[in-house]
Design an enzyme around this catalytic site. Structure first.
Site, short mmCIF file in Angstrom:
data_model
loop_
_atom_site.label_atom_id
_atom_site.label_comp_id
_atom_site.label_asym_id
_atom_site.label_seq_id
_atom_site.Cartn_x
_atom_site.Cartn_y
_atom_site.Cartn_z
CG ASP A 1 0.58 -3.73 2.33
OD1 ASP A 1 0.54 -4.78 3.33
OD2 ASP A 1 1.64 -3.05 2.29
CG ASP B 1 -0.31 -0.02 2.69
OD1 ASP B 1 0.53 -0.35 2.53
OD2 ASP B 1 -1.31 0.05 3.13
CB SER B 2 5.06 1.78 -0.25
OG SER B 2 5.07 0.56 -1.51
CD GLU C 1 8.36 -0.27 7.08
OE1 GLU C 1 7.68 -0.96 6.98
OE2 GLU C 1 8.46 0.79 6.49
CD GLU D 1 0.87 -1.38 7.40
OE1 GLU D 1 0.42 -0.46 8.65
OE2 GLU D 1 0.90 -1.00 6.70
CE LYS E 1 3.20 -5.89 4.33
NZ LYS E 1 2.76 -4.63 4.77
O1 KIV Z 1 3.47 -0.83 1.51
C1 KIV Z 1 4.39 -1.39 1.61
O2 KIV Z 1 5.24 -1.52 -0.10
C2 KIV Z 1 5.35 -2.22 2.21
C3 KIV Z 1 6.68 -2.74 2.98
C4 KIV Z 1 7.71 -1.50 2.62
C5 KIV Z 1 7.05 -3.80 3.81
O3 KIV Z 1 4.79 -2.68 3.67
#
Ligand code: KIV
Length: 274
Positions: A93, A54-55, A192, A125, A123
């Site tokens: 994510d 989600d970056s 992280e 968090e 994934k």
């Molecule tokens: O959203 C993302 O790109 C991430 C990574 C940096 C691990 O969670």
């Protein structure tokens, strides 16, 4: 996602491959991807796991945080990434508020990601609040990656991007969370921006691989945000990023030449016309 059953083409990376790499102590190379073309290049270069992170809210959409990203947007990007990949495992994510409201909603949304994208897993968090959700999701046959330390969806709670788990109490909590996530059936955990010594200790204390980002060299693998690695994202440069290219300079210079050619009527030439 098609799991390859023929001998032609590269063998697809699965949770089993990742577990074998952890057992052999072979380092796992991971990067983020958000589109078909980039995913194809990263896959061809040998990346083991591609995270549709989600970056993308920051490096693709231009937001200040990952908070505004929606589940529909994640699904849209993930389908493009999956189409570009032959070998790497693709993990998606789960964005902010797609799994925090309650277990049922998170579970259903993870299922939606799997059904609509063809990815290999999701994934989540967070620590103890995600453990039951991870257990339930894994029981349904969905591979899950955990994420501890500096979890960007909690950035407003943290109040900034400082390293996490720097006090003994926080380090103890993170170690316990990692164990609980592993016991719940996750196949890997992203760590992280935590001290390298703590990441080393956590890695030694669980059987599933840890994937570090700003967590030192003793994790079972590493992940970075691809536009950072390629020198495309220039808004900020965390210390843990190593830039392997300066593509932003390259793009500006190539496009500058194109603009000049168009303005000078140097493009297209006879060989580029019909
Ligand atoms: O959203 C993302 O790109 C991430 C990574 C940096 C691990 O969670």
């Amino acid at each position: 996602m098609k799991i390859k059953t023929t001998t032609s083409g590269p063998k697809r990376v699965t949770t089993r491959t990742i577990a074998e790499m952890r057992a052999k102590r072979a380092s796992i190379a991971c990067l983020t991807a958000y589109d078909y073309l980039t995913a194809r290049l990263l896959d061809q270069a040998g990346v083991d796991l591609l995270l549709v992170g989600d970056s993308l809210g920051m490096v693709f959409q231009g937001h200040e945080t990952t908070i505004p990203v929606t589940l529909d947007q994640m699904i849209y990007h993930a389908t493009a990434v999956v189409r570009g990949v032959e070998r790497a495992m693709v993990i998606v994510d789960m964005p902010f508020m797609s799994y925090q409201v309650n277990l049922e909603e998170g579970f259903r949304n993870a299922g939606r990601v799997m059904k609509e994208t063809g990815a290999g897993g999701v994934k989540f968090e967070g620590g103890d609040r995600t453990v039951e959700l991870i257990r339930r999701t894994v029981q349904a046959g969905i591979p899950v990656m955990g994420h501890l330390g500096l979890t960007p969806q909690s950035i407003h709670q943290f109040g900034g991007y400082q390293p996490r788990a720097v006090t003994p109490e926080e380090a103890k909590r993170l170690t316990a969370d990692a164990k609980a996530i592993a016991d719940a059936g996750a196949f890997a955990i992203v760590l992280e921006k935590i001290p390298a010594a703590l990441a080393k200790k956590v890695t030694a204390s669980i059987l599933i691989p840890t994937i570090g980002i700003g967590a030192g060299v003793h994790c079972s693998g590493q992940i970075l945000v691809t536009p950072d690695v390629l020198g495309l994202y220039e808004d900020f440069h965390p210390r843990f990023v190593r830039k392997y290219a300066k593509l932003a300079d390259e793009v500006r210079s190539s496009v500058g030449k194109y603009v000049k050619d168009v303005k000078d009527l140097g493009f297209p030439g006879p060989g580029e016309s019909y």
